[in-house]
Each structure stands twice: as C-alpha cells, then as structure tokens.
Design an enzyme around this catalytic site. Structure first.
Site, PDB file in Angstrom:
ATOM      1  N   ASN A  86       0.853  -1.182   0.000  1.00  0.00           N
ATOM      2  CA  ASN A  86       0.000   0.000   0.000  1.00  0.00           C
ATOM      3  C   ASN A  86       0.895   1.240   0.000  1.00  0.00           C
ATOM      4  OD1 ASN A  86      -2.363  -1.577   0.190  1.00  0.00           O
ATOM      5  ND2 ASN A  86      -2.137  -1.742   2.405  1.00  0.00           N
ATOM      6  N   VAL A  95       1.030   3.099   7.855  1.00  0.00           N
ATOM      7  CA  VAL A  95       2.322   3.275   8.536  1.00  0.00           C
ATOM      8  C   VAL A  95       3.339   3.787   7.514  1.00  0.00           C
ATOM      9  CG1 VAL A  95       4.171   2.129   9.798  1.00  0.00           C
ATOM     10  CG2 VAL A  95       1.793   1.433  10.174  1.00  0.00           C
ATOM     11  N   HIS A  99       6.422  -1.142   3.530  1.00  0.00           N
ATOM     12  CA  HIS A  99       6.271  -2.523   3.994  1.00  0.00           C
ATOM     13  C   HIS A  99       5.528  -3.347   2.962  1.00  0.00           C
ATOM     14  CE1 HIS A  99       3.088   0.052   5.658  1.00  0.00           C
ATOM     15  NE2 HIS A  99       2.266  -0.974   5.508  1.00  0.00           N
TER      16      HIS A  99
HETATM   17  P1  5GP Z   1      -0.718  -0.365   5.897  1.00  0.00           P
HETATM   18  O1  5GP Z   1      -2.166  -0.062   6.038  1.00  0.00           O
HETATM   19  O2  5GP Z   1       0.150   0.829   6.275  1.00  0.00           O
HETATM   20  O3  5GP Z   1      -0.363  -0.943   4.561  1.00  0.00           O
HETATM   21  O4  5GP Z   1      -0.422  -1.527   6.919  1.00  0.00           O
HETATM   22  C1  5GP Z   1       0.060  -1.332   8.203  1.00  0.00           C
HETATM   23  C2  5GP Z   1      -0.004  -2.658   8.899  1.00  0.00           C
HETATM   24  O5  5GP Z   1       0.803  -2.584  10.064  1.00  0.00           O
HETATM   25  C3  5GP Z   1      -1.401  -3.064   9.365  1.00  0.00           C
HETATM   26  O6  5GP Z   1      -1.757  -4.323   8.798  1.00  0.00           O
HETATM   27  C4  5GP Z   1      -1.287  -3.125  10.874  1.00  0.00           C
HETATM   28  O7  5GP Z   1      -2.042  -4.175  11.445  1.00  0.00           O
HETATM   29  C5  5GP Z   1       0.204  -3.317  11.086  1.00  0.00           C
HETATM   30  N1  5GP Z   1       0.718  -2.775  12.328  1.00  0.00           N
HETATM   31  C6  5GP Z   1       0.503  -1.519  12.795  1.00  0.00           C
HETATM   32  N2  5GP Z   1       1.141  -1.346  13.968  1.00  0.00           N
HETATM   33  C7  5GP Z   1       1.784  -2.511  14.232  1.00  0.00           C
HETATM   34  C8  5GP Z   1       2.611  -2.943  15.319  1.00  0.00           C
HETATM   35  O8  5GP Z   1       2.899  -2.214  16.267  1.00  0.00           O
HETATM   36  N3  5GP Z   1       3.091  -4.200  15.249  1.00  0.00           N
HETATM   37  C9  5GP Z   1       2.803  -5.049  14.220  1.00  0.00           C
HETATM   38  N4  5GP Z   1       3.328  -6.269  14.251  1.00  0.00           N
HETATM   39  N5  5GP Z   1       2.027  -4.670  13.176  1.00  0.00           N
HETATM   40  C10 5GP Z   1       1.518  -3.410  13.185  1.00  0.00           C
END
Ligand code: 5GP
Ligand code: ZN
Length: 116
Positions: A86, A95, A99
C-alpha cells in the site's frame, strides 16, 4: 528515522514476532492479521513509501520480493500467497515506512479488489 514505528520494530526497540532478518530486511507478523498468514517485510533503513524510492533502493526492493516466497512457505502458505504494498493516501498506507504485506494461508486470499 527516530520517531517511526517500523524503524523501532526493526531495531528491536518495540517488540514484534520476528519471522526473518538479513542485512537489508526485517520481517514480522502483523499485529492484526487479515489472513492466517500475514507477515510484514520491511527495509531496515527508513524508506517512507514506494513513492520515495530511487534506483539506489533497488537492492532492498529486490530483496523484499525475493524473500517473500520463503516467508510464505515457512509460515503456513506453501501453495501461494499475495504480496501487497500500500502506497500513500490513495493506496491506503497507514504506517509511513515501506512494507510488503505477505498474506495467505490454506484457502485462497480472495478477490484482488472490491468494486467501488
Ligand atoms: P498499511 O495499512 O500501512 O499498509 O499496513 C500497516 C499494517 O501494520 C497493518 O496491517 C497493521 O495491522 C500493522 N501494524 C501496525 N502497527 C503494528 C505494530 O505495532 N506491530 C505489528 N506487528 N504490526 C503493526
Ligand atoms: Zn521508519
């Protein structure tokens, strides 16, 4: 970057369920898994998003993709997986540290996108 959640996870300052680590990449289980297999693979160095990358980042971008299959296989998704990055507001990135989501399990992940 000092105040970045995933930099802190990669550096061990915030705990995570580690799945893999090498010189360029750190991978860990998503805290809110959307499928039985849900791993996040990140560059160890801070890169905010895919929209911030340059040719200099090709080694780590390549590594993220080349370890994805191994990570899926070792973590419950040996018959395939989906890799998602994303990016930015339109991509729904929450975030701001690049990733790669690696999602899968024993049943198909489902449609690629829902029609809006
Ligand atoms: P995005 O929406 O930015 O593509 O995905 C962020 C991902 O990071 C989400 O799936 C969320 O569950 C994961 N995430 C957010 N904070 C943390 C954390 O503190 N630890 C872990 N292991 N995953 C996280
Ligand atoms: Zn970061």
């Amino acid at each position: 970057m000092t105040d970045c959640l995933f930099c802190k996870i990669a550096q061990g300052e915030i705990p995570s369920r580690k799945a893999y680590e090498d010189d360029l990449v750190y991978a860990f289980h998503d805290i809110h898994p959307l499928r039985p297999t849900h791993i996040l693979a990140i560059p160890k160095k801070h890169i905010a998003s895919l929209a911030e990358t340059t040719a200099a980042d090709e080694p780590v971008l390549g590594r993220l993709l080349s370890v994805a299959w191994q990570l899926a296989t070792e973590n419950g998704s040996p018959d395939g997986f989906r890799a998602i990055i994303n990016t930015g507001r339109i991509g729904g990135q929450e975030v701001p540290h690049l990733h790669l989501h690696i999602v899968g399990g024993e049943t198909p992940v489902g449609p690629m996108l829902c029609k809006i």
